[in-house]
Write an enzyme that holds these catalytic residues in place. Structure first.
Site, PDB file in Angstrom:
ATOM      1  N   ALA A   9       8.238  -2.804 -10.266  1.00 46.93           N
ATOM      2  CA  ALA A   9       9.405  -2.107 -10.850  1.00 46.93           C
ATOM      3  C   ALA A   9       9.236  -1.769 -12.325  1.00 46.93           C
ATOM      4  O   ALA A   9       9.817  -0.785 -12.807  1.00 46.93           O
ATOM      5  CB  ALA A   9      10.660  -2.960 -10.657  1.00 46.93           C
ATOM      6  N   THR A  10       8.433  -2.555 -13.045  1.00 45.08           N
ATOM      7  CA  THR A  10       8.300  -2.265 -14.486  1.00 45.08           C
ATOM      8  C   THR A  10       7.074  -1.383 -14.780  1.00 45.08           C
ATOM      9  O   THR A  10       6.783  -1.102 -15.929  1.00 45.08           O
ATOM     10  CB  THR A  10       8.135  -3.580 -15.293  1.00 45.08           C
ATOM     11  OG1 THR A  10       6.984  -4.269 -14.797  1.00 45.08           O
ATOM     12  CG2 THR A  10       9.365  -4.468 -15.152  1.00 45.08           C
ATOM     13  N   MET A  13       4.645   3.840 -12.137  1.00 45.49           N
ATOM     14  CA  MET A  13       5.170   4.413 -10.887  1.00 45.49           C
ATOM     15  C   MET A  13       6.526   3.824 -10.526  1.00 45.49           C
ATOM     16  O   MET A  13       7.411   4.515 -10.039  1.00 45.49           O
ATOM     17  CB  MET A  13       4.178   4.189  -9.740  1.00 45.49           C
ATOM     18  CG  MET A  13       3.117   5.253  -9.616  1.00 45.49           C
ATOM     19  SD  MET A  13       3.731   6.945  -9.551  1.00 45.49           S
ATOM     20  CE  MET A  13       4.855   6.874  -8.179  1.00 45.49           C
ATOM     21  N   ALA A  85       1.951   1.363  -1.408  1.00 42.02           N
ATOM     22  CA  ALA A  85       1.293   2.458  -2.143  1.00 42.02           C
ATOM     23  C   ALA A  85       0.229   1.932  -3.103  1.00 42.02           C
ATOM     24  O   ALA A  85      -0.622   2.697  -3.574  1.00 42.02           O
ATOM     25  CB  ALA A  85       2.324   3.264  -2.930  1.00 42.02           C
ATOM     26  N   GLY A 110      -3.239   5.381   0.202  1.00 43.04           N
ATOM     27  CA  GLY A 110      -3.696   5.441  -1.198  1.00 43.04           C
ATOM     28  C   GLY A 110      -3.072   6.597  -1.930  1.00 43.04           C
ATOM     29  O   GLY A 110      -3.199   6.710  -3.147  1.00 43.04           O
ATOM     30  N   ASN A 111      -2.424   7.517  -1.153  1.00 45.52           N
ATOM     31  CA  ASN A 111      -1.791   8.668  -1.799  1.00 45.52           C
ATOM     32  C   ASN A 111      -0.663   9.168  -0.909  1.00 45.52           C
ATOM     33  O   ASN A 111      -0.874   9.453   0.263  1.00 45.52           O
ATOM     34  CB  ASN A 111      -2.825   9.783  -2.032  1.00 45.52           C
ATOM     35  CG  ASN A 111      -2.363  10.760  -3.083  1.00 45.52           C
ATOM     36  OD1 ASN A 111      -1.286  11.339  -2.948  1.00 45.52           O
ATOM     37  ND2 ASN A 111      -3.160  10.944  -4.124  1.00 45.52           N
ATOM     38  N   HIS A 141      -8.395  10.058 -13.525  1.00 44.92           N
ATOM     39  CA  HIS A 141      -7.087   9.411 -13.702  1.00 44.92           C
ATOM     40  C   HIS A 141      -6.901   8.978 -15.154  1.00 44.92           C
ATOM     41  O   HIS A 141      -7.847   8.938 -15.935  1.00 44.92           O
ATOM     42  CB  HIS A 141      -6.960   8.177 -12.792  1.00 44.92           C
ATOM     43  CG  HIS A 141      -6.699   8.531 -11.367  1.00 44.92           C
ATOM     44  ND1 HIS A 141      -7.702   8.840 -10.484  1.00 44.92           N
ATOM     45  CD2 HIS A 141      -5.540   8.683 -10.681  1.00 44.92           C
ATOM     46  CE1 HIS A 141      -7.189   9.139  -9.309  1.00 44.92           C
ATOM     47  NE2 HIS A 141      -5.877   9.057  -9.389  1.00 44.92           N
ATOM     48  N   HIS A 142      -5.700   8.567 -15.442  1.00 47.86           N
ATOM     49  CA  HIS A 142      -5.283   8.128 -16.771  1.00 47.86           C
ATOM     50  C   HIS A 142      -6.044   6.870 -17.212  1.00 47.86           C
ATOM     51  O   HIS A 142      -6.686   6.179 -16.407  1.00 47.86           O
ATOM     52  CB  HIS A 142      -3.774   7.835 -16.758  1.00 47.86           C
ATOM     53  CG  HIS A 142      -3.369   6.932 -15.631  1.00 47.86           C
ATOM     54  ND1 HIS A 142      -3.363   5.564 -15.718  1.00 47.86           N
ATOM     55  CD2 HIS A 142      -2.997   7.213 -14.365  1.00 47.86           C
ATOM     56  CE1 HIS A 142      -2.983   5.050 -14.567  1.00 47.86           C
ATOM     57  NE2 HIS A 142      -2.763   6.029 -13.724  1.00 47.86           N
ATOM     58  N   LYS A 145      -5.556   3.218 -15.522  1.00 43.68           N
ATOM     59  CA  LYS A 145      -5.815   2.880 -14.122  1.00 43.68           C
ATOM     60  C   LYS A 145      -6.865   1.791 -14.039  1.00 43.68           C
ATOM     61  O   LYS A 145      -7.941   1.897 -14.617  1.00 43.68           O
ATOM     62  CB  LYS A 145      -6.285   4.121 -13.359  1.00 43.68           C
ATOM     63  CG  LYS A 145      -6.472   3.854 -11.862  1.00 43.68           C
ATOM     64  CD  LYS A 145      -6.677   5.127 -11.088  1.00 43.68           C
ATOM     65  CE  LYS A 145      -6.870   4.876  -9.612  1.00 43.68           C
ATOM     66  NZ  LYS A 145      -5.763   4.143  -8.967  1.00 43.68           N
TER      67      LYS A 145
HETATM   68  N1  NDP Z   1      -0.307   5.672  -3.015  1.00 44.27           N
HETATM   69  C1  NDP Z   1       0.075   6.490  -3.996  1.00 44.27           C
HETATM   70  O1  NDP Z   1       0.554   7.622  -3.753  1.00 44.27           O
HETATM   71  C2  NDP Z   1      -0.051   6.054  -5.421  1.00 44.27           C
HETATM   72  C3  NDP Z   1      -0.518   4.795  -5.689  1.00 44.27           C
HETATM   73  N2  NDP Z   1      -0.569   4.340  -6.961  1.00 44.27           N
HETATM   74  C4  NDP Z   1      -1.002   2.946  -7.133  1.00 44.27           C
HETATM   75  O2  NDP Z   1       0.143   2.177  -7.462  1.00 44.27           O
HETATM   76  C5  NDP Z   1      -0.256   1.060  -8.255  1.00 44.27           C
HETATM   77  C6  NDP Z   1       0.592   1.033  -9.511  1.00 44.27           C
HETATM   78  O3  NDP Z   1       0.293   2.152 -10.293  1.00 44.27           O
HETATM   79  P1  NDP Z   1       0.954   2.241 -11.767  1.00 44.27           P
HETATM   80  O4  NDP Z   1       2.423   2.172 -11.648  1.00 44.27           O
HETATM   81  O5  NDP Z   1       0.322   3.401 -12.459  1.00 44.27           O
HETATM   82  O6  NDP Z   1       0.418   0.890 -12.422  1.00 44.27           O
HETATM   83  P2  NDP Z   1       1.103  -0.004 -13.577  1.00 44.27           P
HETATM   84  O7  NDP Z   1       0.065  -0.948 -14.030  1.00 44.27           O
HETATM   85  O8  NDP Z   1       1.795   0.882 -14.554  1.00 44.27           O
HETATM   86  O9  NDP Z   1       2.262  -0.823 -12.802  1.00 44.27           O
HETATM   87  C7  NDP Z   1       1.940  -1.874 -11.949  1.00 44.27           C
HETATM   88  C8  NDP Z   1       3.199  -2.693 -11.753  1.00 44.27           C
HETATM   89  O10 NDP Z   1       2.949  -3.763 -10.862  1.00 44.27           O
HETATM   90  C9  NDP Z   1       3.213  -5.000 -11.531  1.00 44.27           C
HETATM   91  N3  NDP Z   1       2.260  -6.013 -11.046  1.00 44.27           N
HETATM   92  C10 NDP Z   1       0.932  -5.976 -11.165  1.00 44.27           C
HETATM   93  N4  NDP Z   1       0.417  -7.089 -10.599  1.00 44.27           N
HETATM   94  C11 NDP Z   1       1.460  -7.814 -10.132  1.00 44.27           C
HETATM   95  C12 NDP Z   1       1.592  -9.063  -9.449  1.00 44.27           C
HETATM   96  N5  NDP Z   1       0.514  -9.777  -9.138  1.00 44.27           N
HETATM   97  N6  NDP Z   1       2.836  -9.503  -9.110  1.00 44.27           N
HETATM   98  C13 NDP Z   1       3.924  -8.772  -9.433  1.00 44.27           C
HETATM   99  N7  NDP Z   1       3.880  -7.573 -10.086  1.00 44.27           N
HETATM  100  C14 NDP Z   1       2.644  -7.126 -10.406  1.00 44.27           C
HETATM  101  C15 NDP Z   1       3.050  -4.703 -13.000  1.00 44.27           C
HETATM  102  O11 NDP Z   1       3.728  -5.667 -13.783  1.00 44.27           O
HETATM  103  P3  NDP Z   1       3.400  -5.717 -15.373  1.00 44.27           P
HETATM  104  O12 NDP Z   1       3.960  -4.424 -15.927  1.00 44.27           O
HETATM  105  O13 NDP Z   1       4.122  -6.917 -15.883  1.00 44.27           O
HETATM  106  O14 NDP Z   1       1.890  -5.808 -15.469  1.00 44.27           O
HETATM  107  C16 NDP Z   1       3.701  -3.311 -13.050  1.00 44.27           C
HETATM  108  O15 NDP Z   1       5.108  -3.431 -12.982  1.00 44.27           O
HETATM  109  C17 NDP Z   1      -1.750   1.222  -8.496  1.00 44.27           C
HETATM  110  O16 NDP Z   1      -2.447   0.471  -7.536  1.00 44.27           O
HETATM  111  C18 NDP Z   1      -1.987   2.709  -8.231  1.00 44.27           C
HETATM  112  O17 NDP Z   1      -3.294   3.021  -7.804  1.00 44.27           O
HETATM  113  C19 NDP Z   1      -0.161   5.093  -8.043  1.00 44.27           C
HETATM  114  C20 NDP Z   1       0.305   6.367  -7.826  1.00 44.27           C
HETATM  115  C21 NDP Z   1       0.352   6.957  -6.495  1.00 44.27           C
HETATM  116  O1  LIG Z   2      -3.311   5.032 -10.282  1.00 49.84           O
HETATM  117  C1  LIG Z   2      -2.800   6.186 -10.146  1.00 49.84           C
HETATM  118  O2  LIG Z   2      -2.153   6.805 -11.016  1.00 49.84           O
HETATM  119  C2  LIG Z   2      -2.986   6.830  -8.817  1.00 49.84           C
HETATM  120  N1  LIG Z   2      -3.549   6.109  -7.873  1.00 49.84           N
HETATM  121  C3  LIG Z   2      -3.696   6.505  -6.513  1.00 49.84           C
HETATM  122  C4  LIG Z   2      -5.156   6.379  -6.105  1.00 49.84           C
HETATM  123  O3  LIG Z   2      -5.752   5.330  -6.487  1.00 49.84           O
HETATM  124  O4  LIG Z   2      -5.642   7.285  -5.409  1.00 49.84           O
HETATM  125  C5  LIG Z   2      -3.047   7.831  -6.186  1.00 49.84           C
HETATM  126  C6  LIG Z   2      -2.974   8.818  -7.294  1.00 49.84           C
HETATM  127  O5  LIG Z   2      -4.216   9.476  -7.453  1.00 49.84           O
HETATM  128  C7  LIG Z   2      -2.503   8.224  -8.595  1.00 49.84           C
END
Ligand code: NDP
Ligand SMILES: O=C(O)C1=N[C@H](C(=O)O)C[C@H](O)C1
Length: 252
Positions: A9-10, A13, A85, A110-111, A141-142, A145
């Site tokens: 949540a924090t 995404m 996701a 994964g997407n 990616h950013h 990641k």
């Molecule tokens: N399938 C899809 O379409 C997409 C998938 N993704 C995937 O989603 C994931 C998150 O991406 P993004 O939001 O950019 O990443 P961020 O690092 O910005 O956010 C990750 C979040 O998960 C929390 N977190 C990480 N580890 C734990 C844990 N062990 N227990 C509880 N909370 C945890 C983090 O907490 P904290 O902030 O405290 O570290 C943060 O709130 C990645 O794996 C990314 O690849 C992203 C975009 C699209």
């Molecule tokens: O970490 C991201 O931002 C994203 N991760 C996913 C991936 O690992 O493919 C999906 C998207 O590309 C964004």
């Protein structure tokens, strides 16, 4: 109103997803899960899943592979559907997800964007039709990641590999000297820089001609929109691992 428990949540995404939910008439946030506790205006974010008492209809997880066990036990304890996701899973993780899906409906991708899933479908077709063309995958990616290659790059590799009877092998980057390229290798190249939301390209290179297909994510919203669509779709399912292609009406 569908009550969504947002895992991650924090995160970047998580914040996009929560913002979309707040603007939606179909969804509301029941609670959040992340590494730190946080009391927000309309819901609470917990770091301990055992403290989550709020009723939820579905969990949407954009966190990390590290929280997989917690997320799976949350879905099983509450007996609610799960949209996964997060990316970076290994085969053992995927086995755990499959096992959990025997009890609750799960969709893992994964997407979640429509464009990428259409690209995956078309890449499989191209791999079949362009037999003998050599394949390379590039993703960008950013700079925040953590995992590489992207989950999407792995989806694209699996698609082109399936079309070639699973004879292809991954090669992560190249350096040094080599006399020749193994025709069955697929170079997978990961760029990490700036605030790139997610770009992917699959290149099919033959003798004197190249065919390529690409996707450019102009926002993170496209992933949250797909995840919410998936959440709505699996709500009334009994259990099972549901394919994202079924949810997005892609292919047979
Ligand atoms: N399938 C899809 O379409 C997409 C998938 N993704 C995937 O989603 C994931 C998150 O991406 P993004 O939001 O950019 O990443 P961020 O690092 O910005 O956010 C990750 C979040 O998960 C929390 N977190 C990480 N580890 C734990 C844990 N062990 N227990 C509880 N909370 C945890 C983090 O907490 P904290 O902030 O405290 O570290 C943060 O709130 C990645 O794996 C990314 O690849 C992203 C975009 C699209
Ligand atoms: O970490 C991201 O931002 C994203 N991760 C996913 C991936 O690992 O493919 C999906 C998207 O590309 C964004």
């Amino acid at each position: 109103m569908i009550r969504v428990l947002v895992s991650g949540a924090t995160g970047a995404m998580g914040e996009v997803l929560i913002d979309l939910i707040k603007k939606s008439e179909d969804f509301k946030v029941s609670a959040g899960f992340s590494k730190e506790d946080k009391v927000c205006d309309e819901f609470t974010i917990y770091s301990d899943i055992k403290k989550i008492k709020e009723k939820s209809d579905v969990i949407i997880d954009f966190s990390s592979k590290d929280s997989l066990d917690s997320i799976l036990s949350l879905a099983l304890d509450k007996n609610i559907p799960l949209v996964i996701a997060s990316t970076g899973f290994d085969d053992k993780d995927l086995e755990k997800i499959k096992k959990a899906s025997e009890k609750v409906p799960i969709v893992q991708s994964g997407n979640f964007s429509l464009g990428v899933n259409v690209m995956v479908y078309v890449s499989k077709l191209l791999s079949k039709l362009l037999d003998g063309f050599e394949i390379e995958i590039i993703e960008a990616h950013h700079n925040k990641k953590r995992d590489a290659p992207s989950g999407t790059a792995n989806m694209l590799f699996d698609a082109v590999n399936e079309a070639r009877d699973n004879k292809l092998s991954k090669l992560y980057g190249r350096e040094g000297f080599s006399d020749s390229r193994n025709p069955n290798e697929v170079g997978i190249h990961s760029l990490r820089a700036g605030s790139i939301n997610g770009d992917h390209e699959v290149v099919f290179a033959g003798l004197d001609e190249v065919v390529s297909i690409s996707h450019h994510a102009q926002s993170k919203k496209i992933f949250a929109i797909g995840a919410l669509k998936a959440a709505k779709y699996i709500l009334d399912k009994e259990n099972g691992l549901i394919d994202i292609k079924e949810i997005l009406n892609i292919g047979e």
